[in-house]
Design a protein around this motif. Structure first.
Motif, PDB file in Angstrom:
ATOM      1  N   ASP A  46     -17.904   6.241  12.105  1.00 50.21           N
ATOM      2  CA  ASP A  46     -18.571   7.008  13.155  1.00 50.21           C
ATOM      3  C   ASP A  46     -20.050   6.647  13.260  1.00 50.21           C
ATOM      4  N   GLU A  47     -20.627   6.156  12.169  1.00 50.84           N
ATOM      5  CA  GLU A  47     -22.038   5.782  12.161  1.00 50.84           C
ATOM      6  C   GLU A  47     -22.245   4.297  12.418  1.00 50.84           C
ATOM      7  N   ASN A  48     -21.167   3.561  12.556  1.00 50.92           N
ATOM      8  CA  ASN A  48     -21.242   2.114  12.817  1.00 50.92           C
ATOM      9  C   ASN A  48     -20.480   1.805  14.102  1.00 50.92           C
ATOM     10  N   THR A  49     -20.962   2.403  15.190  1.00 51.00           N
ATOM     11  CA  THR A  49     -20.244   2.325  16.467  1.00 51.00           C
ATOM     12  C   THR A  49     -20.250   0.932  17.078  1.00 51.00           C
ATOM     13  N   ASP A  50     -21.157   0.061  16.618  1.00 47.69           N
ATOM     14  CA  ASP A  50     -21.205  -1.292  17.173  1.00 47.69           C
ATOM     15  C   ASP A  50     -20.357  -2.281  16.382  1.00 47.69           C
ATOM     16  N   LEU A  51     -19.617  -1.771  15.395  1.00 43.56           N
ATOM     17  CA  LEU A  51     -18.797  -2.644  14.556  1.00 43.56           C
ATOM     18  C   LEU A  51     -17.427  -2.833  15.202  1.00 43.56           C
ATOM     19  N   PRO A  52     -17.102  -4.061  15.674  1.00 46.04           N
ATOM     20  CA  PRO A  52     -15.770  -4.294  16.259  1.00 46.04           C
ATOM     21  C   PRO A  52     -14.704  -4.231  15.172  1.00 46.04           C
ATOM     22  N   LEU A  53     -13.548  -3.703  15.552  1.00 43.86           N
ATOM     23  CA  LEU A  53     -12.499  -3.450  14.577  1.00 43.86           C
ATOM     24  C   LEU A  53     -11.201  -4.172  14.928  1.00 43.86           C
ATOM     25  N   MET A  54     -10.405  -4.429  13.906  1.00 43.63           N
ATOM     26  CA  MET A  54      -9.050  -4.943  14.065  1.00 43.63           C
ATOM     27  C   MET A  54      -8.111  -4.037  13.275  1.00 43.63           C
ATOM     28  N   SER A  55      -6.871  -3.981  13.718  1.00 46.85           N
ATOM     29  CA  SER A  55      -5.883  -3.190  12.998  1.00 46.85           C
ATOM     30  C   SER A  55      -4.489  -3.650  13.383  1.00 46.85           C
ATOM     31  N   TYR A  56      -3.489  -2.864  12.964  1.00 43.29           N
ATOM     32  CA  TYR A  56      -2.110  -3.242  13.216  1.00 43.29           C
ATOM     33  C   TYR A  56      -1.727  -3.062  14.676  1.00 43.29           C
ATOM     34  N   GLY A  57      -0.656  -3.767  15.067  1.00 39.49           N
ATOM     35  CA  GLY A  57      -0.187  -3.745  16.446  1.00 39.49           C
ATOM     36  C   GLY A  57       0.731  -2.570  16.717  1.00 39.49           C
ATOM     37  N   GLU A  58       1.697  -2.778  17.620  1.00 42.01           N
ATOM     38  CA  GLU A  58       2.572  -1.701  18.056  1.00 42.01           C
ATOM     39  C   GLU A  58       3.545  -1.321  16.940  1.00 42.01           C
ATOM     40  N   LEU A  59       3.288  -0.180  16.327  1.00 38.23           N
ATOM     41  CA  LEU A  59       4.138   0.362  15.277  1.00 38.23           C
ATOM     42  C   LEU A  59       4.290   1.864  15.517  1.00 38.23           C
ATOM     43  N   ARG A  60       4.946   2.540  14.596  1.00 37.56           N
ATOM     44  CA  ARG A  60       4.977   4.000  14.672  1.00 37.56           C
ATOM     45  C   ARG A  60       3.550   4.532  14.713  1.00 37.56           C
ATOM     46  N   SER A  61       3.352   5.646  15.396  1.00 36.93           N
ATOM     47  CA  SER A  61       2.010   6.191  15.554  1.00 36.93           C
ATOM     48  C   SER A  61       1.357   6.513  14.213  1.00 36.93           C
ATOM     49  N   ALA A  62       2.172   6.766  13.188  1.00 41.15           N
ATOM     50  CA  ALA A  62       1.614   7.068  11.867  1.00 41.15           C
ATOM     51  C   ALA A  62       0.783   5.926  11.308  1.00 41.15           C
ATOM     52  N   HIS A  63       0.992   4.712  11.823  1.00 40.85           N
ATOM     53  CA  HIS A  63       0.303   3.543  11.293  1.00 40.85           C
ATOM     54  C   HIS A  63      -0.983   3.201  12.055  1.00 40.85           C
ATOM     55  N   THR A  64      -1.206   3.770  13.209  1.00 39.34           N
ATOM     56  CA  THR A  64      -2.345   3.350  14.029  1.00 39.34           C
ATOM     57  C   THR A  64      -3.658   3.847  13.447  1.00 39.34           C
ATOM     58  N   ILE A  65      -4.691   3.073  13.661  1.00 33.31           N
ATOM     59  CA  ILE A  65      -6.008   3.446  13.176  1.00 33.31           C
ATOM     60  C   ILE A  65      -6.490   4.741  13.824  1.00 33.31           C
ATOM     61  N   GLU A  66      -6.131   4.937  15.094  1.00 37.17           N
ATOM     62  CA  GLU A  66      -6.550   6.144  15.800  1.00 37.17           C
ATOM     63  C   GLU A  66      -5.962   7.394  15.150  1.00 37.17           C
ATOM     64  N   THR A  67      -4.690   7.290  14.731  1.00 37.19           N
ATOM     65  CA  THR A  67      -4.031   8.429  14.095  1.00 37.19           C
ATOM     66  C   THR A  67      -4.553   8.643  12.688  1.00 37.19           C
ATOM     67  N   ARG A  68      -4.662   7.577  11.928  1.00 38.56           N
ATOM     68  CA  ARG A  68      -5.090   7.690  10.531  1.00 38.56           C
ATOM     69  C   ARG A  68      -6.495   8.267  10.412  1.00 38.56           C
ATOM     70  N   LEU A  69      -7.368   7.867  11.313  1.00 42.16           N
ATOM     71  CA  LEU A  69      -8.746   8.336  11.252  1.00 42.16           C
ATOM     72  C   LEU A  69      -8.970   9.580  12.089  1.00 42.16           C
ATOM     73  N   GLY A  70      -7.943  10.003  12.804  1.00 43.49           N
ATOM     74  CA  GLY A  70      -8.092  11.182  13.650  1.00 43.49           C
ATOM     75  C   GLY A  70      -9.124  10.985  14.749  1.00 43.49           C
ATOM     76  N   ARG A  71      -9.205   9.738  15.251  1.00 43.32           N
ATOM     77  CA  ARG A  71     -10.205   9.408  16.274  1.00 43.32           C
ATOM     78  C   ARG A  71      -9.517   8.671  17.431  1.00 43.32           C
ATOM     79  N   PRO A  72      -8.986   9.384  18.412  1.00 46.79           N
ATOM     80  CA  PRO A  72      -8.345   8.701  19.543  1.00 46.79           C
ATOM     81  C   PRO A  72      -9.262   7.704  20.240  1.00 46.79           C
ATOM     82  N   ALA A  73     -10.571   7.973  20.214  1.00 50.73           N
ATOM     83  CA  ALA A  73     -11.523   7.091  20.899  1.00 50.73           C
ATOM     84  C   ALA A  73     -11.625   5.719  20.232  1.00 50.73           C
ATOM     85  N   TYR A  74     -11.179   5.617  18.971  1.00 50.60           N
ATOM     86  CA  TYR A  74     -11.241   4.318  18.290  1.00 50.60           C
ATOM     87  C   TYR A  74     -10.342   3.279  18.952  1.00 50.60           C
TER      88      TYR A  74
END
Length: 327
Positions: free
Chosen positions: A207-235
């Motif tokens: 949240d404090e490094n908003t200019d940091l581009p991110l990578m994560s996993y592709g289309e999987l169950r929602s439990a695996h997404t970065i947005e779900t894990r971090l509780g940040r849909p905006a990610y």
């Protein structure tokens, strides 16, 4: 075709499923595969008249024709009702074959085939240790592994009885599953060893490094997404690349393309061109193992679960020592 009069099987209060005979399903499946009553009889060890009689009894019970017979009866084709029953016949036959395999394994001791689902990270870091202990206890069991990136697909195969066990990530979707939690696998930030992230101090707060581009996993169950894990849909908008291949994410992170949010088990820890940093406010994923609750566990399956617990406990202790922080 004419009108067919079907006698009632059973009583009026007997449900249809209770009047169906498993032998009729097996016979229907063999007739459909061979395309002929004569060939089906030969495969099943019946007389042709016995095959015809079983099909007539099936039609009598369901009050629908299941087979269209050609002139002279040399070839057959399925009716719509026959095609519906064939799908169930194939499933029942497969279940019977697996049951026979399980019984044979029990009769001959702990032998046979154990079908286990996995995904890349547990395949690389956990399963080798599980197998090392398991093969000493069950040397006559062949473990057949199926690797898929999405444990949701693996759970589907457990539900269809195509797999006996599968490794999973909690929480699981609804389904007929029993589970055993194995270990906590922390999410970390992986970046190039020459990046500013490598020289920073303390846990990384995304949240404090908003200019940091991110990578994560592709289309999987929602439990695996970065947005779900971090509780940040905006990610979702901060993720510049997604892949289900750990090696791809790690190579791009090492090049400096973006930082990858990954579980510890997904990392190749022998690489010196990467830095691994603790993430603030991110809970670890829980890795477990699942099986079908309506299918009793064989000794071979129970043994595999036990060895998975032992190996996972040892691996979690090594992770805690390597990370150097609580998670």
């Amino acid at each position: 075709m004419g009108i067919i009069n079907f006698p009632y099987g059973g009583t009026l209060t007997t449900p249809l499923w209770a009047r169906l005979d498993l032998r009729h399903f097996v016979t229907l499946g063999q007739v459909a595969r061979s395309g002929s009553f004569t060939e089906a009889a030969a495969e099943l060890g019946y007389t042709q008249s016995a095959v015809s009689q079983q099909i007539r009894r099936l039609e009598s019970v369901i009050k629908h024709r299941v087979i269209n017979r050609s002139v002279g009866g040399k070839s057959v084709s399925l009716t719509p009702a026959g095609r519906v029953l064939l799908r169930h016949a194939e499933s029942l036959t497969a279940t019977l074959q697996r049951a026979a395999t399980d019984i044979e394994a029990l009769s001959s001791g702990s032998a046979g085939i154990l079908r286990v689902g996995c995904y890349e990270s547990v395949g690389a870091h956990l399963i080798p240790s599980v197998l090392a202990g398991y093969q000493k206890q069950f040397p006559r069991v062949q473990v057949v592994l199926t690797e898929l990136p999405d444990d949701g697909e693996l759970l589907d195969r457990v539900e269809r009885h195509d797999l006996d066990l599968t490794f999973v990530v909690f929480p699981l979707p609804d389904g007929p599953f029993e589970t055993q939690a194995l270990l906590r696998d922390p999410y970390v930030l992986v970046a190039a060893s020459h990046s500013p992230v490598a020289s920073s101090v303390g846990p990384i707060d995304l949240d404090e490094n908003t200019d940091l581009p991110l990578m994560s996993y592709g289309e999987l169950r929602s439990a695996h997404t970065i947005e779900t894990r971090l509780g940040r849909p905006a990610y979702r908008d901060r993720v510049v690349f997604r892949s289900n291949h750990n090696s791809t994410l790690l190579s791009l992170a090492a090049q400096g393309y973006a930082a990858a949010v990954m579980p510890w088990l997904g990392i190749d820890h022998s690489r010196d061109d990467l830095c691994v940093r603790q993430l603030a406010k991110v809970s670890p994923r829980i890795v477990g193992i699942a099986w079908h609750r309506n299918r009793p566990l064989s000794d071979a399956a129970s043994g595999f679960i036990h060895e998975s617990r032992v190996a996972a406990s040892e691996l979690e202790a090594r992770m805690t020592e390597t990370l150097g922080f609580e998670y």
